[in-house]
Design an enzyme around this catalytic site. Structure first.
Site, PDB file in Angstrom:
ATOM      1  N   GLY A  86       0.817  -1.219   0.000  1.00  0.00           N
ATOM      2  CA  GLY A  86       0.000   0.000   0.000  1.00  0.00           C
ATOM      3  C   GLY A  86       0.843   1.258   0.000  1.00  0.00           C
ATOM      4  O   GLY A  86       0.535   2.220   0.703  1.00  0.00           O
ATOM      5  N   ASN A 104       1.555  -2.426   5.492  1.00  0.00           N
ATOM      6  CA  ASN A 104       0.916  -1.121   5.704  1.00  0.00           C
ATOM      7  C   ASN A 104      -0.470  -1.018   5.083  1.00  0.00           C
ATOM      8  O   ASN A 104      -1.332  -0.340   5.625  1.00  0.00           O
ATOM      9  CB  ASN A 104       1.820  -0.024   5.113  1.00  0.00           C
ATOM     10  CG  ASN A 104       1.059   1.278   4.915  1.00  0.00           C
ATOM     11  OD1 ASN A 104       0.852   2.028   5.865  1.00  0.00           O
ATOM     12  ND2 ASN A 104       0.607   1.541   3.697  1.00  0.00           N
ATOM     13  N   SER A 138      -3.200   0.311  14.440  1.00  0.00           N
ATOM     14  CA  SER A 138      -3.913   1.577  14.687  1.00  0.00           C
ATOM     15  C   SER A 138      -4.189   1.651  16.184  1.00  0.00           C
ATOM     16  O   SER A 138      -4.348   0.606  16.835  1.00  0.00           O
ATOM     17  CB  SER A 138      -5.248   1.577  13.936  1.00  0.00           C
ATOM     18  OG  SER A 138      -6.087   2.614  14.424  1.00  0.00           O
ATOM     19  N   ASN A 163     -13.467   1.036  18.749  1.00  0.00           N
ATOM     20  CA  ASN A 163     -14.114   2.245  18.244  1.00  0.00           C
ATOM     21  C   ASN A 163     -15.505   1.910  17.748  1.00  0.00           C
ATOM     22  O   ASN A 163     -15.696   0.906  17.065  1.00  0.00           O
ATOM     23  CB  ASN A 163     -13.272   2.840  17.097  1.00  0.00           C
ATOM     24  CG  ASN A 163     -13.543   4.310  16.892  1.00  0.00           C
ATOM     25  OD1 ASN A 163     -14.134   4.976  17.750  1.00  0.00           O
ATOM     26  ND2 ASN A 163     -13.114   4.832  15.756  1.00  0.00           N
ATOM     27  N   TYR A 216     -12.631  -3.286  11.668  1.00  0.00           N
ATOM     28  CA  TYR A 216     -11.304  -2.652  11.583  1.00  0.00           C
ATOM     29  C   TYR A 216     -10.533  -2.826  12.891  1.00  0.00           C
ATOM     30  O   TYR A 216      -9.359  -3.211  12.891  1.00  0.00           O
ATOM     31  CB  TYR A 216     -11.512  -1.164  11.264  1.00  0.00           C
ATOM     32  CG  TYR A 216     -10.252  -0.364  11.066  1.00  0.00           C
ATOM     33  CD1 TYR A 216      -9.515  -0.454   9.881  1.00  0.00           C
ATOM     34  CD2 TYR A 216      -9.806   0.528  12.044  1.00  0.00           C
ATOM     35  CE1 TYR A 216      -8.372   0.305   9.693  1.00  0.00           C
ATOM     36  CE2 TYR A 216      -8.664   1.291  11.864  1.00  0.00           C
ATOM     37  CZ  TYR A 216      -7.951   1.181  10.677  1.00  0.00           C
ATOM     38  OH  TYR A 216      -6.815   1.940  10.493  1.00  0.00           O
ATOM     39  N   ALA A 243     -10.951  -5.087  15.178  1.00  0.00           N
ATOM     40  CA  ALA A 243     -10.599  -6.508  15.358  1.00  0.00           C
ATOM     41  C   ALA A 243      -9.401  -6.873  14.483  1.00  0.00           C
ATOM     42  O   ALA A 243      -8.495  -7.587  14.920  1.00  0.00           O
ATOM     43  CB  ALA A 243     -11.803  -7.391  15.015  1.00  0.00           C
ATOM     44  N   LYS A 299      -7.016  -4.912  13.472  1.00  0.00           N
ATOM     45  CA  LYS A 299      -5.792  -4.267  13.975  1.00  0.00           C
ATOM     46  C   LYS A 299      -5.344  -4.899  15.297  1.00  0.00           C
ATOM     47  O   LYS A 299      -4.149  -5.043  15.549  1.00  0.00           O
ATOM     48  CB  LYS A 299      -6.015  -2.754  14.129  1.00  0.00           C
ATOM     49  CG  LYS A 299      -6.290  -2.032  12.810  1.00  0.00           C
ATOM     50  CD  LYS A 299      -5.154  -2.183  11.820  1.00  0.00           C
ATOM     51  CE  LYS A 299      -5.309  -1.252  10.623  1.00  0.00           C
ATOM     52  NZ  LYS A 299      -4.177  -1.367   9.679  1.00  0.00           N
ATOM     53  N   ILE A 346      -3.861  10.374  11.385  1.00  0.00           N
ATOM     54  CA  ILE A 346      -2.831  10.876  10.479  1.00  0.00           C
ATOM     55  C   ILE A 346      -3.513  11.475   9.252  1.00  0.00           C
ATOM     56  O   ILE A 346      -4.471  10.893   8.725  1.00  0.00           O
ATOM     57  CB  ILE A 346      -1.893   9.722  10.047  1.00  0.00           C
ATOM     58  CG1 ILE A 346      -1.386   8.928  11.269  1.00  0.00           C
ATOM     59  CG2 ILE A 346      -0.741  10.253   9.195  1.00  0.00           C
ATOM     60  CD1 ILE A 346      -0.574   9.708  12.268  1.00  0.00           C
TER      61      ILE A 346
HETATM   62  P1  NAI Z   1      -4.747   5.160   2.396  1.00  0.00           P
HETATM   63  O1  NAI Z   1      -6.138   4.727   2.120  1.00  0.00           O
HETATM   64  O2  NAI Z   1      -4.332   6.555   2.029  1.00  0.00           O
HETATM   65  O3  NAI Z   1      -3.709   4.145   1.714  1.00  0.00           O
HETATM   66  C1  NAI Z   1      -3.870   2.770   1.840  1.00  0.00           C
HETATM   67  C2  NAI Z   1      -3.031   2.095   0.802  1.00  0.00           C
HETATM   68  O4  NAI Z   1      -3.295   0.696   0.822  1.00  0.00           O
HETATM   69  C3  NAI Z   1      -3.336   2.591  -0.603  1.00  0.00           C
HETATM   70  O5  NAI Z   1      -2.129   2.696  -1.332  1.00  0.00           O
HETATM   71  C4  NAI Z   1      -4.215   1.456  -1.152  1.00  0.00           C
HETATM   72  O6  NAI Z   1      -4.155   1.336  -2.560  1.00  0.00           O
HETATM   73  C5  NAI Z   1      -3.590   0.252  -0.474  1.00  0.00           C
HETATM   74  N1  NAI Z   1      -4.490  -0.900  -0.476  1.00  0.00           N
HETATM   75  C6  NAI Z   1      -5.696  -1.012   0.125  1.00  0.00           C
HETATM   76  N2  NAI Z   1      -6.233  -2.217  -0.157  1.00  0.00           N
HETATM   77  C7  NAI Z   1      -5.333  -2.873  -0.943  1.00  0.00           C
HETATM   78  C8  NAI Z   1      -5.314  -4.151  -1.574  1.00  0.00           C
HETATM   79  N3  NAI Z   1      -6.343  -5.015  -1.471  1.00  0.00           N
HETATM   80  N4  NAI Z   1      -4.239  -4.494  -2.308  1.00  0.00           N
HETATM   81  C9  NAI Z   1      -3.199  -3.636  -2.437  1.00  0.00           C
HETATM   82  N5  NAI Z   1      -3.158  -2.417  -1.874  1.00  0.00           N
HETATM   83  C10 NAI Z   1      -4.221  -2.045  -1.139  1.00  0.00           C
HETATM   84  O7  NAI Z   1      -4.514   4.867   3.921  1.00  0.00           O
HETATM   85  P2  NAI Z   1      -3.451   5.430   4.985  1.00  0.00           P
HETATM   86  O8  NAI Z   1      -4.141   6.418   5.821  1.00  0.00           O
HETATM   87  O9  NAI Z   1      -2.162   5.779   4.326  1.00  0.00           O
HETATM   88  O10 NAI Z   1      -3.269   4.120   5.875  1.00  0.00           O
HETATM   89  C11 NAI Z   1      -2.147   3.255   5.816  1.00  0.00           C
HETATM   90  C12 NAI Z   1      -2.239   2.282   6.978  1.00  0.00           C
HETATM   91  O11 NAI Z   1      -2.240   3.000   8.202  1.00  0.00           O
HETATM   92  C13 NAI Z   1      -3.514   1.441   6.988  1.00  0.00           C
HETATM   93  O12 NAI Z   1      -3.224   0.126   7.412  1.00  0.00           O
HETATM   94  C14 NAI Z   1      -4.386   2.142   8.000  1.00  0.00           C
HETATM   95  O13 NAI Z   1      -5.302   1.266   8.586  1.00  0.00           O
HETATM   96  C15 NAI Z   1      -3.347   2.626   8.982  1.00  0.00           C
HETATM   97  N6  NAI Z   1      -3.793   3.733   9.819  1.00  0.00           N
HETATM   98  C16 NAI Z   1      -4.105   4.944   9.281  1.00  0.00           C
HETATM   99  C17 NAI Z   1      -4.527   5.966  10.115  1.00  0.00           C
HETATM  100  C18 NAI Z   1      -4.868   7.334   9.607  1.00  0.00           C
HETATM  101  O14 NAI Z   1      -5.290   8.162  10.419  1.00  0.00           O
HETATM  102  N7  NAI Z   1      -4.701   7.647   8.340  1.00  0.00           N
HETATM  103  C19 NAI Z   1      -4.663   5.768  11.560  1.00  0.00           C
HETATM  104  C20 NAI Z   1      -4.296   4.465  12.001  1.00  0.00           C
HETATM  105  C21 NAI Z   1      -3.872   3.493  11.159  1.00  0.00           C
END
Ligand code: NAI
Length: 246
Positions: A15, A89, A141, A148, A154, A156, A158, A187
């Site tokens: 990701g 990620n 997370s 939450n 989600y 579960a 994490k 974030i």
């Molecule tokens: P985002 O939605 O901006 O990016 C997620 C990435 O994962 C994207 O590049 C997407 O294409 C990829 N992705 C999703 N499903 C996929 C799949 N089936 N196959 C391949 N790639 C896939 O999300 P963000 O905010 O950058 O989050 C990154 C990580 O951090 C996630 O695991 C999220 O749960 C975690 N996180 C984010 C928080 C936030 O506040 N943004 C808070 C806590 C955790």
């Protein structure tokens, strides 16, 4: 000077075409690692790899497909010669109150956020064991610690990632493979940009540092955990959340 040096290491970041994953890919590249950028769309991943620079290469993979994840690890090892650092990620949300949560929404979130990490770890561990060096960093997370409303699936997934990571840490420690969890708070990414400004303001007020985090706040911690500076840390969960959970 304190410098994180990942020269000679190969890192796979799922990701990593945007958001936190992309910031991690940029940080690891700046520290000297060769990085596999992974997204669902191969062309997009290749374009991001070109922007990130260094020796980054793009790979397309839908990580919710276990066979594709195993093939991805093989492709990265073939292209770079090894895979020393794995950052799980990629993650999704499909929020709803439990009464309305469909089985498909549970399965999609658990398959993407938890099962894909298990499959990727299983695939990289063979090479890491042979080389007697490995770093596995799973992005969970704070919701996995706190729970939450509206995020049973989600939270579960994490929390599951935390249990998985501690088991991996115990199973692989004797081979010098370390596994840790980074638990981001809120974030600023596409995931949180969708929130109403008033909600963001209310949320920021609950964070002791009084601001949302930036992807770079997470990336620096991941680079540290991937480095030899963190050689005596395994099985830990590190919240990076401006003090939200303490
Ligand atoms: P985002 O939605 O901006 O990016 C997620 C990435 O994962 C994207 O590049 C997407 O294409 C990829 N992705 C999703 N499903 C996929 C799949 N089936 N196959 C391949 N790639 C896939 O999300 P963000 O905010 O950058 O989050 C990154 C990580 O951090 C996630 O695991 C999220 O749960 C975690 N996180 C984010 C928080 C936030 O506040 N943004 C808070 C806590 C955790």
């Amino acid at each position: 000077m304190f410098a994180i040096d990942l020269t000679g290491r190969v890192a796979l970041v799922t990701g990593s075409t945007r958001g936190i994953g992309r910031a991690i890919a940029e940080e690891l590249t700046a520290a000297g690692a060769r990085v596999a950028i992974v997204g669902r769309d191969a062309a997009k991943a290749e374009a991001v790899a070109a922007e990130v620079g260094g020796d980054a290469k793009g790979f397309g993979c839908d990580i919710s497909d276990p066979a594709a994840v195993t093939a991805l690890v093989e492709a990265v090892e073939a292209a770079f010669g090894s895979c020393d650092i794995l950052v799980n990620n990629a993650g999704i949300t499909k929020d709803n109150l439990m009464l309305r949560m469909k089985d498909e929404d549970w399965d999609a979130v658990v398959d993407t956020n938890l099962k894909a990490a298990f499959v990727a770890i299983r695939a990289v561990q063979r090479g890491m064991m042979k080389r007697r060096w490995g770093r596995i960093i799973n992005i969970a997370s704070v919701v996995g610690l706190m729970g939450n409303k509206g995020q049973a699936n989600y939270a579960a997934s994490k929390a599951g990632l935390i249990g998985l990571s501690k088991s991996v840490a115990k199973e692989l420690a004797s081979r010098n493979i370390l596994c840790n969890v980074v638990a981001p708070g809120f974030i600023r990414t596409d995931m949180t940009d969708a929130m109403a400004p008033a909600a963001v303001e209310a949320l920021s007020a609950a964070i002791p540092l009084e601001r949302l985090g930036e992807p770079a706040d997470i990336a620096g911690v991941v680079a540290f955990l991937a480095s030899d500076r963190a050689a005596y840390i395994t099985g830990q969960v590190l919240p990076v959340d401006g003090g939200l959970v303490m």
